[in-house]
Structures are given as C-alpha cells and as structure tokens.
Design an enzyme around this catalytic site. Structure first.
Site, PDB file in Angstrom:
ATOM      1  N   ASP A 159      29.248  45.638  37.803  1.00 21.93           N
ATOM      2  CA  ASP A 159      30.049  44.827  36.884  1.00 21.93           C
ATOM      3  C   ASP A 159      31.332  44.379  37.597  1.00 21.93           C
ATOM      4  O   ASP A 159      32.298  45.132  37.688  1.00 21.93           O
ATOM      5  CB  ASP A 159      30.354  45.705  35.655  1.00 21.93           C
ATOM      6  CG  ASP A 159      31.179  45.009  34.603  1.00 21.93           C
ATOM      7  OD1 ASP A 159      31.779  43.960  34.909  1.00 21.93           O
ATOM      8  OD2 ASP A 159      31.246  45.520  33.481  1.00 21.93           O
ATOM      9  N   HIS A 190      37.509  27.301  57.374  1.00 20.14           N
ATOM     10  CA  HIS A 190      37.088  27.074  55.995  1.00 20.14           C
ATOM     11  C   HIS A 190      36.408  25.711  55.852  1.00 20.14           C
ATOM     12  O   HIS A 190      35.328  25.596  55.290  1.00 20.14           O
ATOM     13  CB  HIS A 190      38.322  27.171  55.087  1.00 20.14           C
ATOM     14  CG  HIS A 190      37.998  27.078  53.644  1.00 20.14           C
ATOM     15  ND1 HIS A 190      37.404  28.115  52.960  1.00 20.14           N
ATOM     16  CD2 HIS A 190      38.153  26.070  52.758  1.00 20.14           C
ATOM     17  CE1 HIS A 190      37.224  27.744  51.710  1.00 20.14           C
ATOM     18  NE2 HIS A 190      37.660  26.511  51.560  1.00 20.14           N
ATOM     19  N   LYS A 228      43.099  38.220  46.471  1.00 20.52           N
ATOM     20  CA  LYS A 228      41.953  37.353  46.137  1.00 20.52           C
ATOM     21  C   LYS A 228      40.993  37.326  47.330  1.00 20.52           C
ATOM     22  O   LYS A 228      39.775  37.375  47.178  1.00 20.52           O
ATOM     23  CB  LYS A 228      42.453  35.949  45.781  1.00 20.52           C
ATOM     24  CG  LYS A 228      41.386  35.010  45.238  1.00 20.52           C
ATOM     25  CD  LYS A 228      40.618  34.266  46.307  1.00 20.52           C
ATOM     26  CE  LYS A 228      39.624  33.318  45.692  1.00 20.52           C
ATOM     27  NZ  LYS A 228      38.726  32.720  46.692  1.00 20.52           N
ATOM     28  N   GLU A 272      31.383  30.647  47.669  1.00 14.96           N
ATOM     29  CA  GLU A 272      32.422  30.070  48.549  1.00 14.96           C
ATOM     30  C   GLU A 272      31.933  30.008  49.996  1.00 14.96           C
ATOM     31  O   GLU A 272      31.574  31.031  50.591  1.00 14.96           O
ATOM     32  CB  GLU A 272      33.713  30.892  48.441  1.00 14.96           C
ATOM     33  CG  GLU A 272      34.891  30.201  49.096  1.00 14.96           C
ATOM     34  CD  GLU A 272      36.197  30.947  48.877  1.00 14.96           C
ATOM     35  OE1 GLU A 272      36.388  31.548  47.805  1.00 14.96           O
ATOM     36  OE2 GLU A 272      37.028  30.929  49.802  1.00 14.96           O
TER      37      GLU A 272
HETATM   38  C1  MEV Z   1      40.344  32.029  50.070  1.00 16.17           C
HETATM   39  O1  MEV Z   1      39.234  32.211  49.245  1.00 16.17           O
HETATM   40  C2  MEV Z   1      40.996  33.339  50.376  1.00 16.17           C
HETATM   41  C3  MEV Z   1      42.310  33.270  51.166  1.00 16.17           C
HETATM   42  O2  MEV Z   1      43.232  32.410  50.513  1.00 16.17           O
HETATM   43  C4  MEV Z   1      42.847  34.668  51.254  1.00 16.17           C
HETATM   44  C5  MEV Z   1      44.238  34.777  51.845  1.00 16.17           C
HETATM   45  O3  MEV Z   1      45.026  33.827  51.746  1.00 16.17           O
HETATM   46  O4  MEV Z   1      44.528  35.875  52.381  1.00 16.17           O
HETATM   47  C6  MEV Z   1      42.074  32.677  52.543  1.00 16.17           C
END
Ligand code: MEV
Length: 439
Positions: free
Chosen positions: A295, A392, A279, A85
């Site tokens: 792992d 991003h 995530k 990513e």
């Molecule tokens: C993207 O990989 C992760 C985010 O969505 C985490 C979040 O929203 O806190 C930016």
C-alpha cells in the site's frame, strides 16, 4: 449536465460501461474501444482484476521495469519497479552500478513494531479510568484470542496496550494505544480486527465496573484503526567508500563529496528543498512498493510524517565525510508485507516477489530502503554535477516522439540525432518537423 445514477454498483460491467460512454463522451464508440483495448483476453485474469475493487471498467497499466545489479549485504538483486516517470528506472540502475563497484549497500532492520488505537470519550474521573484499564487489560487481550492465535503461533501478535490521556488536546478524549508485531504481514486487517474487539470488550466490561457511576460506564468509542505512522518500524540502508573512490573523471571525489554533502544538508534545513529531495527518494520507494503489491499511500503518509518528526519537514537521507570516508544513508519507517493483501493474488506481484528471492517482510523493508537511497543518490549526483534535465529529458525523448506519433524509423533517427544534443520539447518539435519536411 449528467444526472445522478442510482444503483450503479449493481449494474453489470457492460451496463456500467454503456452508461459511462453514453453519458460522458462525445464519441461513445471511441471511448468504449479505449476501455476494451485494456481488457485482458484471459477471462480469468480479467475477472481477478475486476474483483479487486468495485465498479471496475478496465485495467490501468503502468510499466513494470527492473533495475539490476543491486548488491545488498553481499547478495545481488534485480529490483522490480512499477512507475510511469521515464528516468526513474534508468537512474536506479545507474546508482546500483555505481555502488556495485564500491562495496554495495549495507542494510539493517532497526525495529518492526506497528501501532493501532481505539479513540474514545470518557466523562469521568481519570484515576478510576486507570484502575478500570488495569483491571480490563488482560481481558482485552484474552478476547482477541481467536483473531491472534495464528499470529501468536508464528511469534507475533499484540505486544502491549497502553491507556493514554489526551484530554489536554480534546476534553474527555482518551486512547487505547496498542502495539503489534505482524511478522511478514503488513498487518492492517489483523490490527484493525484486534482493535475493534478491544473496543467492544472495553465498552461492555465498563457497564459492570463497580467503581464507575452511571455516566462513567458509558464509554463512547469514536473509532478503532491502525496508525500508518510507524516510527518504530524502521530500516536503515547505507553506502560508503573512500572519498577518492568517488572520482569519476570530470570531477574529483573530494569536490563531488563536498557538493553532495552540502546538497543533503540543504534538504535537512530547508523544507522547500526537502519535499523535492524526499519526492526523489519516494520515486524509488513507491515503485518497488507498488510492484510488490504493498500500500503505497500508507507508506507515503508514514514516511512524510516521519520526515516531520522533529517539528520541521526535513530530509530522509543524510551524508557526511569523516576520516576520508564518504557515507550516505537513509533511515525510514516502512510497514510492508510479503504475505496477505494482493501478494498472493496478483500474478505480477507474485512474480516481482519471486524475482526478489521471495523476501520476508524484513528483507523487503531493506530492499525498498535501498531503492529509495539509490534514487536519491542518482538525483543528487545529477543535480550537483550535470543538472537534472540532461538525463531526465534524454529518457523523456521517447514520450515526446510518441506525442508526435513518430514511427520506428523516425524514432531511430531522432534518438541518434539527440545523442550529443540537449533534449527540450521545442528542439524535438523542430527536429521532427525538419525530418518530415525532408522525407
Ligand atoms: C524528480 O522526479 C525527482 C527529483 O526532483 C528529485 C530531487 O530533486 O532530488 C529529481
């Protein structure tokens, strides 16, 4: 439609590839070329990778990046991250730099106990089973002597075994619930070998236990396996500073702290947000776990179970302001190893571990927890201020340009063009078309 193939795993690598490319691809040559492009010219290295798993046909690359300037308990680290990513490594580096000027990260390993279970069915009287367990417990441990002597010598091994009655959930279902200390090893093989021996001894000894009826003697072992849920293999990482030290020009420290704490609170109470919030934490955690040959599926499973431990899926991180101090922290279960598994085999894993000063498993738990906290900090900082897309998409620009097969000159011109503009897929499409029309 393709036909099933018998004995595929017994074929040579080239025969496997021949079958794959001829069965599934319209252009067999093209498919073979792509597979071969990713082979390593160093035959020994390629063979090592071929032998990690069954039916290897090529290597699957992920970028290995590094995030420097992580100050953890007063020591500087450059953290290796394997991830696809675009914005993750940049975000980690930014968070590291931010906290470098504010005292860095403080960490602490809270516990290191791992769990394994023998699941079995017993048709009989529970009190007799309890008497039998008390009678056989020392023999269970004694019979694993060969498996556990090295671990014991180093200060680890089997900590305890309990008998657990689970008949309220499933009729006649019980467990041997064992706890282990596996030191610098993740310990899966050690734990599973001990458990399989427990099961064997438990079954065999029951056959001659004087209190059991013929039916009670027939212990039916369903399975013996470690648990990837490790709520007692816990690590904590935190950052803190005066609220006013969060000042960053465009937003006051107080306003930022307020927004940030509220964003974390939302993830605590709202599962839809918590999953995405976590995530983001796992973006950092998985990348380091993968780079260090651990792992990541085990880590993921254990972490998400932990996030649900109170009956509702919730945030892995917490934040508060108290007496003018902003505090942000994570508490997370991480069963990691720095010996065994791939750690001594994969040259890049060895390199990643050396980059981290060859950490013990406990040190690695702390580094990984920091990577998760830093990633979450970076995400929340963007989300509550500029929005996530600005940073991003900036990082994603190169991927879009590569989709258009942009050459180096075009990349340079367009990176420059988008310096002060919002990157979207359509804006890049338009800009590259215009550039090519002009050229
Ligand atoms: C993207 O990989 C992760 C985010 O969505 C985490 C979040 O929203 O806190 C930016």
């Amino acid at each position: 439609m393709s036909k099933p193939i018998a004995g595929f795993s017994k074929l040579s690598k080239s025969k496997k590839i021949e079958w794959i490319v001829n069965t599934y691809f319209s252009d067999a040559h093209d498919a073979r070329d792509i597979l071969e492009q990713y082979w390593n010219s160093n035959e020994k290295l390629q063979q090592l990778h071929d032998e990690f798993i069954e039916n290897t046909i090529t290597n699957y690359y992920l970028p290995l990046g590094v995030a420097p300037n992580f100050l953890i308990n007063g020591k500087l680290y450059t953290i290796p991250m394997a991830i696809e990513e675009s914005s993750v490594v940049a975000a980690a580096s930014k968070a590291a730099k931010f906290w470098l000027k504010r005292g860095g990260f403080k960490t602490q390993v809270i516990s290191t106990t791992k769990i394994g279970q023998v699941h079995f069915i017993y048709n009989g009287d529970f009190e007799k089973l309890q008497v039998y367990f008390n009678h056989v417990k020392s023999k269970l441990i004694e019979d694993t002597e060969d498996i556990s002597k090295n671990m014991k010598k180093r200060g680890g091994g089997i900590l305890d075994i309990e008998l657990r009655n689970k008949t309220q959930d499933i009729p006649n279902y019980y467990q041997l619930h064992a706890s282990f200390e596996t030191l610098n090893a993740m310990g899966a093989n050690f734990i599973n070998s001990c458990l399989e021996q427990f099961a064997k001894t438990f079954k065999t000894e029951a056959l001659s236990f004087h209190l059991f009826s013929e039916e009670e003697k027939q212990m039916d072992v369903v399975m013996s396996i470690l648990s990837n849920y490790v709520p007692d293999c816990l690590v904590r990482a935190e950052v803190s500073c005066k609220v006013e030290d969060l000042n960053e020009g465009h937003i006051s420290g107080e306003a930022f702290a307020k927004k940030f704490v509220r964003a974390v609170r939302i993830a605590e109470v709202e599962p839809f947000r918590a999953v995405t919030h976590n995530k983001g934490v796992m973006n950092g955690i998985d990348a380091v776990v993968l780079a260090t040959g651990n792992d990541f599926r085990a880590i993921e499973a254990g972490v998400h179970a932990y996030a649900s431990r109170k009956g509702r899926y919730s945030s892995l991180t917490y934040a508060k302001v108290e007496d003018g101090i902003f505090k942000f922290w994570i508490e997370i279960p991480l069963a990691l190893g720095t010996v065994g598994g791939l750690t001594g085999l994969h040259p890049l894993v060895k390199l990643a571990l050396e980059l981290l000063h060859n950490p013990s498993a406990k040190e690695l738990m702390q580094i990984v927890a920091v990577a998760g906290l830093a990633q979450n900090f970076a995400a929340l900082r963007s989300l509550t201020t500029t929005g996530i897309q600005q940073g991003h998409m900036k990082m994603h620009l190169m991927n879009i340009l590569n989709q258009f097969e942009a050459n180096d000159k075009e990349k340079e011109q367009l990176t420059d063009y988008f310096k002060d503009k919002t990157v979207t897929h359509s804006a890049v499409t338009k800009a590259i078309k215009q550039l090519r029309l002009k050229g």
